[in-house]
Enzyme design. Sequence first.
Site, short mmCIF file in Angstrom:
data_model
loop_
_atom_site.label_atom_id
_atom_site.label_comp_id
_atom_site.label_asym_id
_atom_site.label_seq_id
_atom_site.Cartn_x
_atom_site.Cartn_y
_atom_site.Cartn_z
N ASP A 22 0.86 -1.18 0.00
CA ASP A 22 0.00 0.00 0.00
C ASP A 22 0.90 1.24 0.00
O ASP A 22 1.46 1.61 1.03
CB ASP A 22 -0.89 -0.03 1.25
CG ASP A 22 -1.82 1.18 1.34
OD1 ASP A 22 -1.53 2.22 0.69
OD2 ASP A 22 -2.84 1.08 2.05
N ALA A 23 1.03 1.87 -1.18
CA ALA A 23 2.00 2.95 -1.34
C ALA A 23 1.77 4.11 -0.37
O ALA A 23 2.73 4.63 0.21
CB ALA A 23 1.97 3.46 -2.79
N GLU A 79 29.56 0.50 2.17
CA GLU A 79 29.30 -0.93 2.37
C GLU A 79 29.07 -1.61 1.03
O GLU A 79 28.62 -2.73 0.96
CB GLU A 79 28.16 -1.19 3.34
CG GLU A 79 26.86 -0.49 3.08
CD GLU A 79 25.91 -0.67 4.26
OE1 GLU A 79 25.25 -1.71 4.28
OE2 GLU A 79 25.83 0.21 5.13
N SER A 119 25.21 0.64 11.62
CA SER A 119 24.76 -0.57 12.30
C SER A 119 25.94 -1.41 12.74
O SER A 119 26.99 -1.39 12.11
CB SER A 119 23.86 -1.39 11.36
OG SER A 119 22.64 -0.72 11.19
N THR A 168 16.27 -2.70 14.99
CA THR A 168 17.16 -1.66 14.45
C THR A 168 16.83 -0.28 15.06
O THR A 168 17.58 0.66 14.88
CB THR A 168 17.04 -1.53 12.91
OG1 THR A 168 15.68 -1.25 12.58
CG2 THR A 168 17.48 -2.81 12.21
N ARG A 190 12.27 11.73 14.62
CA ARG A 190 11.95 11.34 16.00
C ARG A 190 13.16 11.53 16.92
O ARG A 190 13.02 12.02 18.04
CB ARG A 190 11.47 9.88 16.03
CG ARG A 190 11.11 9.44 17.41
CD ARG A 190 10.15 8.26 17.50
NE ARG A 190 10.09 7.85 18.90
CZ ARG A 190 10.66 6.74 19.38
NH1 ARG A 190 11.27 5.91 18.56
NH2 ARG A 190 10.60 6.47 20.66
N LYS A 217 11.47 8.99 9.01
CA LYS A 217 10.85 8.99 10.33
C LYS A 217 11.86 8.99 11.48
O LYS A 217 11.73 9.75 12.43
CB LYS A 217 10.00 7.71 10.43
CG LYS A 217 8.74 7.88 11.22
CD LYS A 217 7.90 6.64 11.09
CE LYS A 217 6.82 6.60 12.15
NZ LYS A 217 6.05 5.35 12.06
N HIS A 273 21.76 10.64 10.94
CA HIS A 273 21.68 9.59 9.91
C HIS A 273 20.22 9.39 9.50
O HIS A 273 19.33 9.41 10.34
CB HIS A 273 22.30 8.28 10.41
CG HIS A 273 22.09 7.16 9.44
ND1 HIS A 273 22.41 7.26 8.11
CD2 HIS A 273 21.53 5.92 9.60
CE1 HIS A 273 22.08 6.14 7.49
NE2 HIS A 273 21.55 5.32 8.38
N CYS A 277 26.50 2.30 7.77
CA CYS A 277 26.19 3.64 7.24
C CYS A 277 27.06 4.75 7.82
O CYS A 277 26.89 5.92 7.46
CB CYS A 277 24.72 3.97 7.45
SG CYS A 277 23.62 2.87 6.54
N ASN A 334 17.74 6.49 1.41
CA ASN A 334 18.90 6.29 2.28
C ASN A 334 20.11 5.87 1.45
O ASN A 334 20.15 4.76 0.93
CB ASN A 334 18.57 5.21 3.32
CG ASN A 334 19.74 4.88 4.23
OD1 ASN A 334 20.75 5.59 4.24
ND2 ASN A 334 19.60 3.81 5.00
#
Lengths: 137, 342
Positions: B28-29, B80, B296, B201, B243, B239, B234, B112, B266
């Site tokens: 669902d786009a 990476e 990570s 994550t 946050r 989202k 980063h 990253c 990203n």
Amino acid sequence: MAVPKIWRKIPEYYNLIGRQCPECKELYFPVRDVCKKCGCLEMTDYKFEGKGQIVTFTITRTPISDPEGENTEIPARDVPYAVAVIKLEEGPMLTAEIVDCNFEDIEIGKNVEVVFRKIMEHGAKGVIQYGYKFRLC
Amino acid sequence: MAGIVAWGSYIPRYRIKVEDIAAAHGGDAEQIKLGLGITEKSVPGIDEDTATIAVEAARRALKSSKLSPKEIGAVYIGSESHPYAVKPTGTIVGTAIGLSNDYTTADFEFACKAGTAAMQVAAAWARSGMADYVIAGGADTAQAAPGDPLEYTAAAGGAVFIIGEENVVAEINQTLSFTSDTPDFWRRKEQKYPGHGGAFTGEPAYYRHITEATKMLMKDVGTKPEDYDYAVFHQPNGKFPARVAKLLGFTEEQIAPGMVVRKIGNTYSGSSLLGLAAVLDIAKPGQRILLTSYGSGAGSDSFDLIVTGRIADRQTKSVESQINDKVYISYPKYLKNTGKLA
């Protein structure tokens, strides 16, 4: 192309380094060891800026087929692809791919600039050959 | 004081919309766009990889710096997706930007944050006097398996910085790191695509490392969030950085100029560095920038940067113009460009 030959061509492929005749000032790309005009043997390196104009071009929609996968030299390009003869600002002409554009936008006389891209992979296990392609500017 | 002398960025021209990836997998786009905070992502050309992206960015940085290639003592590229497992990307970059043979290089890898790790080493080289100028940065053609949620964000691009003690446009007032052994995202040897711990994550990985590193930095230099004109975190999606900024007390106004993820996705090792490049493109003398990367595995590098009076000479708004210069491609073409379809 064998690894030593790829290595030898790095200055030409990465940085458009050709030759200049110290006697008659004639410029050459690709590299020549003898001046075609005056026969001078002491040619010096000359770095071209990487700007030029499209002299002519072609769009290949059906490249040579390789159904058995015998060719291990895999060009880094999609089909169709565009190849142009480009006249560098400094004079010499070279042949290169035109990338990053809609083919309808390619026209004779348009200005192009050099970009650094993958040219060919020598199979999944072989070396990657990098070098010049051009885009419209 | 060591700092950024010049910067260069590169974003491939191709884009794919969230709608086209969602259509291929029955997603669902609208929900995905809302959930991830992105609308489209950059895609490399079929002939582009980390080396070509780093070369283009490094050529722009060197041109903007007006330095001679002879003045560069080291090249450190983080990624990476280095094209070779054995054969350094740095040698390709060094030769393609016209360095002779009197420089050193090694490739960096830390998910990253490999690019910011390279910048810390570059700053140390400059401060110690081991080199006048060092090229450091991050570039990636990010991998994601078809159908993995990562596929909506994994993008291509990079940014390269010249670090030195002279002709500085942004001083690195301080940089420090917060590091732990946290397996939130990984790629095993000879595997094509990364694996990850899903929701793991988030809290113990991204949020913990970024908040701890940023707090440590601000305590060390005695700053508060309101002392910064810009903050870049980063950007694995739209989202998380929004946050984490809120958790740390930063506002949307402080982070918005560096949030390139919303338009290009990203770019892994290029992610926070392209955000920094976008901010440097518009920053004014005396302004203060906070940068905290995340890699990570896991770690965060935090930087306190102060813009100098020389900045205007280098500003070209290059990131913004590259974001706007785009060609949309279909999902099958995206699969071809990223090597998933022969």
